[in-house]
Design a protein around this motif. Sequence first.
Motif, mmCIF file in Angstrom:
data_model
loop_
_atom_site.group_PDB
_atom_site.id
_atom_site.type_symbol
_atom_site.label_atom_id
_atom_site.label_comp_id
_atom_site.label_asym_id
_atom_site.label_seq_id
_atom_site.Cartn_x
_atom_site.Cartn_y
_atom_site.Cartn_z
ATOM 1 N N SER A 211 -9.797 4.808 -5.655
ATOM 2 C CA SER A 211 -10.668 3.746 -6.157
ATOM 3 C C SER A 211 -9.942 2.404 -6.142
ATOM 4 C CB SER A 211 -11.123 4.070 -7.587
ATOM 5 O OG SER A 211 -11.707 2.948 -8.198
ATOM 6 N N PRO A 212 -10.616 1.330 -5.683
ATOM 7 C CA PRO A 212 -10.003 -0.010 -5.720
ATOM 8 C C PRO A 212 -9.634 -0.440 -7.134
ATOM 9 C CG PRO A 212 -11.932 -0.007 -4.292
ATOM 10 C CD PRO A 212 -11.926 1.302 -4.990
ATOM 11 N N LEU A 213 -10.428 -0.039 -8.127
ATOM 12 C CA LEU A 213 -10.114 -0.388 -9.513
ATOM 13 C C LEU A 213 -8.832 0.298 -9.970
ATOM 14 C CD1 LEU A 213 -13.691 -0.145 -11.108
ATOM 15 C CD2 LEU A 213 -12.446 -2.213 -10.469
ATOM 16 N N LEU A 214 -8.653 1.544 -9.565
ATOM 17 C CA LEU A 214 -7.433 2.266 -9.913
ATOM 18 C C LEU A 214 -6.227 1.653 -9.217
ATOM 19 C CD1 LEU A 214 -6.058 4.724 -11.265
ATOM 20 C CD2 LEU A 214 -6.590 6.022 -9.181
ATOM 21 N N ASP A 215 -6.390 1.329 -7.937
ATOM 22 C CA ASP A 215 -5.284 0.716 -7.192
ATOM 23 C C ASP A 215 -4.885 -0.625 -7.793
ATOM 24 O OD1 ASP A 215 -5.299 2.870 -5.526
ATOM 25 O OD2 ASP A 215 -6.309 1.871 -3.855
ATOM 26 N N ARG A 216 -5.844 -1.393 -8.262
ATOM 27 C CA ARG A 216 -5.547 -2.692 -8.872
ATOM 28 C C ARG A 216 -4.744 -2.509 -10.158
ATOM 29 N NH1 ARG A 216 -10.735 -5.908 -10.200
ATOM 30 N NH2 ARG A 216 -10.993 -5.488 -7.968
ATOM 31 N N ALA A 217 -5.133 -1.527 -10.977
ATOM 32 C CA ALA A 217 -4.397 -1.278 -12.220
ATOM 33 C C ALA A 217 -2.976 -0.805 -11.922
ATOM 34 C CB ALA A 217 -5.142 -0.246 -13.067
ATOM 35 N N LEU A 218 -2.832 0.084 -10.936
ATOM 36 C CA LEU A 218 -1.496 0.571 -10.572
ATOM 37 C C LEU A 218 -0.626 -0.559 -10.018
ATOM 38 C CD1 LEU A 218 -2.145 4.047 -8.891
ATOM 39 C CD2 LEU A 218 -0.804 3.591 -10.944
ATOM 40 N N SER A 219 -1.228 -1.405 -9.204
ATOM 41 C CA SER A 219 -0.475 -2.525 -8.631
ATOM 42 C C SER A 219 0.046 -3.443 -9.727
ATOM 43 C CB SER A 219 -1.366 -3.301 -7.658
ATOM 44 O OG SER A 219 -0.692 -4.417 -7.129
ATOM 45 N N VAL B 208 4.020 5.829 -5.541
ATOM 46 C CA VAL B 208 3.858 5.902 -7.004
ATOM 47 C C VAL B 208 2.865 6.994 -7.369
ATOM 48 C CG1 VAL B 208 3.012 4.666 -9.031
ATOM 49 C CG2 VAL B 208 4.520 3.508 -7.417
ATOM 50 N N LYS B 209 1.763 7.100 -6.623
ATOM 51 C CA LYS B 209 0.763 8.133 -6.890
ATOM 52 C C LYS B 209 1.354 9.524 -6.702
ATOM 53 C CE LYS B 209 -3.347 5.424 -5.645
ATOM 54 N NZ LYS B 209 -4.477 5.295 -4.693
ATOM 55 N N GLN B 210 2.126 9.686 -5.631
ATOM 56 C CA GLN B 210 2.724 10.996 -5.388
ATOM 57 C C GLN B 210 3.767 11.347 -6.449
ATOM 58 O OE1 GLN B 210 4.279 10.672 -1.428
ATOM 59 N NE2 GLN B 210 2.259 10.755 -0.444
ATOM 60 N N MET C 35 0.833 -1.211 0.000
ATOM 61 C CA MET C 35 0.000 0.000 0.000
ATOM 62 C C MET C 35 0.867 1.260 0.000
ATOM 63 S SD MET C 35 -3.103 0.991 -0.120
ATOM 64 C CE MET C 35 -4.100 2.422 0.161
ATOM 65 N N ASP C 36 1.946 1.239 0.836
ATOM 66 C CA ASP C 36 2.853 2.386 0.873
ATOM 67 C C ASP C 36 3.531 2.581 -0.475
ATOM 68 O OD1 ASP C 36 2.202 2.765 3.508
ATOM 69 O OD2 ASP C 36 3.884 1.593 4.289
ATOM 70 N N ASN C 37 3.830 1.467 -1.151
ATOM 71 C CA ASN C 37 4.452 1.560 -2.465
ATOM 72 C C ASN C 37 3.525 2.250 -3.456
ATOM 73 O OD1 ASN C 37 6.381 1.213 -4.427
ATOM 74 N ND2 ASN C 37 5.708 -0.862 -4.954
ATOM 75 N N LEU C 38 2.228 1.925 -3.405
ATOM 76 C CA LEU C 38 1.258 2.565 -4.297
ATOM 77 C C LEU C 38 1.144 4.051 -3.995
ATOM 78 C CD1 LEU C 38 -1.726 0.041 -4.637
ATOM 79 C CD2 LEU C 38 0.064 0.568 -6.288
ATOM 80 N N LEU C 39 1.166 4.423 -2.719
ATOM 81 C CA LEU C 39 1.075 5.837 -2.359
ATOM 82 C C LEU C 39 2.268 6.618 -2.908
ATOM 83 C CD1 LEU C 39 -0.205 5.668 1.335
ATOM 84 C CD2 LEU C 39 -1.473 6.434 -0.679
#
Length: 439
Positions: free
Chosen positions: A17-25, A7-9, A1-5
């Motif tokens: 959105s869970p759908l957005l997080d899944r695509a980013l992951s 990447v977003k920053q 989760m921290d890795n996704l944050l």
Amino acid sequence: MDNLLSVKQRFGIIGHSPLLDRALSTAVRVANTDLTVLITGESGVGKEVFSKIIHSLSARKHNQFIAINCGAIPEGTINSELFGHEKGSFTGATAERKGYFESYDGGTIFLDEIGEMPLDTQAYLLRILESGEFIRVGSNKTVRTDVRIIAATNVDLEERIKKGKFREDLYFRLNTVSIQVPALRDRADDVYLLFRKFAADFAERHRSATVQLDERAQLLIKSYTWPGNVRELKNVAERVSVLSEERVITAEALLEIEPRIASRNLPALVGNGAEAPGTMQERDILYKFLFEMKQDLNDLKSLVFELIKSNDLRVTDLRPFRSLEPPRSIMPSPESRYNFAAPNDSNPIQNNHNDLHDDYADDLNPQVIIPQPLMEHKSVPSNAFGSVEVLDDNYRIEDHEKNLIQKALRKYKGRRKEAAKELGISERTLYRKIKQYDL
């Protein structure tokens, strides 16, 4: 989760959105490999951003990256642009030229709108994916390249395969890893966050105050479908920032600037192609039939109530029957209340009303509606209600529709155009119904 944050920053991605997080992951996981990636999603969702994320997190991040829109390059020159050409290979080729696959060796090539790529170019691309080799236009020498290919499309490639416009073998080569970028309408909670981001960026560039939306205006943008996705939302945020005099935007002010936000594209079930108009006509027939049923039921209620009064029927308590009396605004005239004439072929609509009255009269049980111990009644002539047609208990809407069509055809002596106009349907629908009911 921290890795996704992080990447977003780093890449300025807004949303939870869970759908957005899944695509980013998925993008983060596949970045460290050299696998080919196919990014799918509607126009304006940010597919190119995902390709840059994959390149920036890969081992090729220090090499070049290029985004190519396959739909923007003319069919006659796309092979030369991608793979290069030799001098004199075609008119205007005054010197040899390296293509993108040769110039960006060791880097990443993002092929946007891959579904628009011509079939002969697809054959070149398939060979690169299989062996890393290609041949320049007008040359007979093989050139090797080491590029990572990321493709994107906003169309259904499987449908294009069925139509013969896309190679199936190339599709499976590209679709090693698939990333579905969600549409903005599927990220309703992210809409206002994105709006604030775009409005703040605009205000910073132009040194102005940032606009905000009140609660009702926020509901408006969250419920809008955003067919242009993030790109459309950014345009709206910038237009509102420019055109609004107030910094807190109300729903009325927002609609004055962007009236289409109030539109709702609700789904509707229609037929395919030429059948769609006919389907709507059938629905109109059903609505018309149900409306006439309601009118006839009101007439029947009025008739029963009037029979109790006019035939001197004595009822100990009239309260159970007060509900039978319709409102005066829809009370039929005395002449129409008892106008149950015999069927007349010259008036199919009147016959329809008569049939409906008879149907209701046959189904009603006087012992249930008017209990015998409560009343005395005088004899009523047997012909007081005219002729009555007894209908089967299994009388269906299809039978009623067939009966209407038969009567309309008889009235106009088989002239289908006039009959269709009488029924309120198209001639095509009437032809199909005649065939369906074998009339």
